[in-house]
Design a protein around this motif. Structure first.
Motif: not given
Ligand code: FAD
Length: 489
Positions: A351-372
């Motif tokens: 299961y991969v959850h990426i909150s930065s998809k709806v909350a871009p401030e959760d990752a630096p620009a151009g990146g994503e925060n993966w909760f796996v």
């Protein structure tokens, strides 16, 4: 006015504190950690923000209810959005499916991707809602440990519809009968994991769970899941609840069979009433060692735990959404590994959850925060260092095979949790995410009560007691316990 001491500030403990304070009592919460929230925690890592525990927020009205009860506008404390896309599903044979907030549209998308009958899927989701309505009044709002609950008008209606609840077959059997494609069966079987259970053992009644996501919606709070406990703590403090953080409870004091105080390293506190929001196993073994224990309940198999990787990724993956599932090729063998062999499966469902998809401030620009997250057995002394290391590579390989990428090229920050760490941070026995497993109908529905006459003046709240684990049920446990208190039970 009475005084109430609460052990633990998980979501259930905070909700109970609010309810008791609103009834006019003076409430003090003791929390071992430096922040309230229990399994709802947060991690900041190299510019990435992660919620460390829950990622799926359903039934937000149960949180709103607490603000409304206090005469406050919920939106002054917590804001959230309904997600237009619910989950993206991936199989290694390149079958892909995206489910969305509109249930009939989801039925169409499933029918197309999985060659199913859209009407059958729509009907399945409707049936889940019907089942939910039959049992929710009984199960979610009342104690099952009071005779009046079983003899009420609502209960009588429930008995008349008992045959619809699927108590006598497993979730997997029910899904196999209903759907043609094993992938559809796998997709709906997965909902057993929402309370840490095994679809090959748990009763089909738990197929009410998709109703929450598909008919009622999946939500995400502004500021992340962590804002759920934080907003409730703000409300609790506004109402006058006292929080003692970094103050672990060492003992619940009793005189005879009456609870009347809490002992910590800093002092011994008198209370008229005590409540435990800690898992039942440490509550009895550590805090109430001299009390008669409900041995059978304490020794029941635990729900699944998890191995969670928090990965900062320096690339945007357009094909992924907020919630994503990469399915195992052999689901039955995966659950056997978890619940029978107490180990991790070599081809786990990821299961991969990426909150930065709806909350871009959760990752630096151009990146994503993966909760796996990978489902794992509760800790029983396994070699977690070796298992986590092996599993990390298997997860990366699986994602690489499915998406045709080399994930390691993009990993720039990393941390992880395993069952041992979950237990040490939240006192949850074995690091189980949802208390006992619901792998049979008794374990599913007859959990530890919210009040036991064996220990008077003491209440029980949280994921290891009735009605169960997960944010909505923990909030319900607080509501039921407060109702029992009011009824002078
Ligand atoms: P807990 O969160 O268990 O907190 C108990 C608190 O008591 C802790 O803060 C602990 O420190 C404190 N405590 C214990 N003993 C003592 C003591 N002696 N003295 C003082 N303090 C003490 N649920 C969902 O709804 N959706 C999800 O997507 C979801 N995903 C999850 C993913 C993960 C990785 C995890 C870990 C859980 C997930 N859950 C999810 C489950 C959900 O988090 C729990 O069911 C719920 O948060 C449990 O709340 P609780 O009230 O039982 O308290």
């Amino acid at each position: 006015m009475s005084t109430v001491g609460i052990v633990g500030s998980g979501i259930g403990g905070i909700a109970f504190a609010i309810r008791m304070q609103l009834m006019g009592h003076a409430v003090t919460v003791f929390e071992a950690n430096e922040e309230a929230g229990g399994k709802l925690g947060q991690l900041q890592l190299a510019g990435y923000r992660f919620d460390t525990g829950p990622s799926l927020f359903t039934m937000p009205q149960l949180v709103d209810e607490l603000f409304e009860l206090a005469g406050k506008n919920p939106r002054d404390y917590l804001n959230y959005q309904r997600l237009p896309e619910i989950c993206s599903y991936f199989w290694e044979d390149q079958t892909r499916l995206k489910t969305v907030e509109d249930a009939s549209e989801t039925a169409k998308l499933m029918a197309e991707a999985l060659q199913e009958d859209a009407t059958n899927i729509s009907q399945y989701l409707k049936d889940a809602g019907t089942k939910y309505n039959i049992i929710s009044d009984l199960f979610l709002d009342d104690s099952l440990h009071k005779l009046s609950t079983w003899t009420s008008k609502k209960a009588m209606l429930g008995y008349a519809n008992l045959h619809q609840l699927g108590l006598f077959q497993t979730m997997h059997q029910a899904h196999k009968k209903r759907f043609k494609n094993p992938k559809t069966v796998q997709l709906f079987d997965r909902y057993a994991t929402y309370n840490g259970s095994d679809p090959y053992q748990t009763p089909a009644t738990l197929s009410i769970i998709p109703h929450l996501e598909y008919n009622l919606g999946a939500y995400f709070p502004k500021g992340g899941m962590i804002e759920i406990p934080r907003s409730l703590v703000r409300l609790a403090k506004d109402l006058g609840v006292q929080f003692h953080l970094n103050e672990a409870v060492e003992k619940i004091r009793t005189t005879g069979n009456i609870a009347n105080g809490i002992v910590t390293k800093k002092g011994s506190y008198d209370f008229d009433f005590v409540a435990s929001n800690a898992d039942i196993r440490p509550s009895y073994k550590k805090l109430l060692p001299e009390t008669l224990r409900p041995g059978k309940l304490l020794n029941q198999p635990k729900s699944s735990s998890g191995v969670i990787f928090y990965w900062g990724v320096n690339r945007i993956f357009e094909e992924l959404g907020v919630h994503n599932i990469f399915f195992s090729k052999d689901y039955q063998a995966e659950f056997e590994a978890i619940f029978k062999q107490a180990t991790l499966f070599e081809d786990p469902t990821v299961y991969v959850h990426i909150s930065s998809k709806v909350a871009p401030e959760d990752a630096p620009a151009g990146g994503e925060n993966w909760f796996v997250l990978i489902n794992a057995p509760a800790d029983s002394g396994q070699d977690w260092d070796a298992l986590v290391q092996r599993c990390r590579q298997q997860v990366i390989d699986k994602i690489n095979r499915t998406l045709g990428i080399n994930l390691e090229d993009y990993l720039v920050a990393e941390d992880y949790l395993d069952p041992r760490r979950i237990e040490s941070r939240t006192s949850s026995a074995g690091g189980a995410l949802y208390g006992n497993a619901s792998n049979n109908k008794f374990a599913a529905f007859l959990r530890h009560p919210n009040y036991r006459s064996a220990i008077k003046n003491m209440y029980w709240i949280g994921g290891s007691v009735h009605p169960g684990g997960g944010i909505p049920l923990c909030l319900s446990s607080a509501k039921i316990a407060a109702k029992l208190f009011q009824e002078n039970v």
